[in-house]
Design a protein around this motif. Structure first.
Motif, short mmCIF file in Angstrom:
data_model
loop_
_atom_site.label_atom_id
_atom_site.label_comp_id
_atom_site.label_asym_id
_atom_site.label_seq_id
_atom_site.Cartn_x
_atom_site.Cartn_y
_atom_site.Cartn_z
N TYR A 60 -3.29 11.82 -0.71
CA TYR A 60 -2.54 10.56 -0.69
C TYR A 60 -1.07 10.80 -0.36
O TYR A 60 -0.48 10.08 0.45
CB TYR A 60 -2.70 9.86 -2.04
CG TYR A 60 -2.13 8.46 -2.09
CD1 TYR A 60 -2.82 7.40 -1.54
CD2 TYR A 60 -0.90 8.21 -2.68
CE1 TYR A 60 -2.31 6.11 -1.59
CE2 TYR A 60 -0.37 6.93 -2.74
CZ TYR A 60 -1.08 5.88 -2.18
OH TYR A 60 -0.57 4.61 -2.23
N MET A 64 1.00 9.09 2.69
CA MET A 64 2.11 8.19 2.40
C MET A 64 3.46 8.72 2.86
O MET A 64 4.33 7.94 3.27
CB MET A 64 2.16 7.87 0.90
CG MET A 64 0.99 7.04 0.41
SD MET A 64 0.87 5.46 1.29
CE MET A 64 -0.80 5.52 1.90
N TYR A 90 5.08 5.23 -5.64
CA TYR A 90 3.62 5.29 -5.46
C TYR A 90 2.89 5.45 -6.79
O TYR A 90 1.79 5.98 -6.83
CB TYR A 90 3.24 6.40 -4.49
CG TYR A 90 3.73 6.13 -3.08
CD1 TYR A 90 3.28 5.01 -2.39
CD2 TYR A 90 4.65 6.96 -2.47
CE1 TYR A 90 3.74 4.75 -1.11
CE2 TYR A 90 5.11 6.71 -1.19
CZ TYR A 90 4.66 5.59 -0.52
OH TYR A 90 5.11 5.32 0.75
#
Length: 141
Positions: A60, A64, A90
């Motif tokens: 992730y 991102m 996040y």
């Protein structure tokens, strides 16, 4: 091009085989699409149950931030405030260490990421790169 379930399963299979061939600890591997959504995950036999969250955080973070885990670690060392702020943005979902690997197609477009955990971060990265390369894609760790 997008990552298919078949690609994801093959990446996972080859990554785990590469780890086993090098006598690594059991590897857990997640493959996410370009939006950070999970396509496939497999936890290595005997691996601790919390490995999904670590693998997902590695993948992730790569999606991102648009950089692999090695670059994330380097950025955290140089600018800890940035990585802390990004991780806050996040919801604490970033794991900025090697083993988070961007997946690019042959034209260079980011189409997903792989997160590998279970051994040293550098070994996680090497095994994941083998998995990505096995399906003809480009790994950026």
């Amino acid at each position: 091009m997008t990552l298919t379930v078949e690609n994801a399963r093959e990446i996972i299979r080859v990554t785990k085989e590469a780890g086993a061939a090098e006598n690594m600890k059991p590897l857990s591997v997640v493959v996410v699409d370009a939006g950070g959504h999970v396509i496939a995950f497999e936890r290595g036999e005997g691996a601790p149950p919390g490995r999904f969250d670590i693998a997902q955080g590695k993948a992730y973070g790569s999606i991102m931030l648009g950089i692999g885990g090695t670059a994330q670690r380097d950025r955290a060392e140089a600018q800890a405030y940035f990585v802390l702020a990004a991780n806050g943005a996040y919801q604490g979902r970033l794991v900025p260490v090697p083993g988070g690997i961007l997946v690019r197609d042959t034209k260079g477009a980011v189409i997903g990421a792989v997160g590998v955990t279970g051994d040293t971060s550098e070994n996680d990265l090497a095994a994941g790169e083998a998995g990505i390369q096995a399906v003809g894609l480009i790994a950026e760790g």
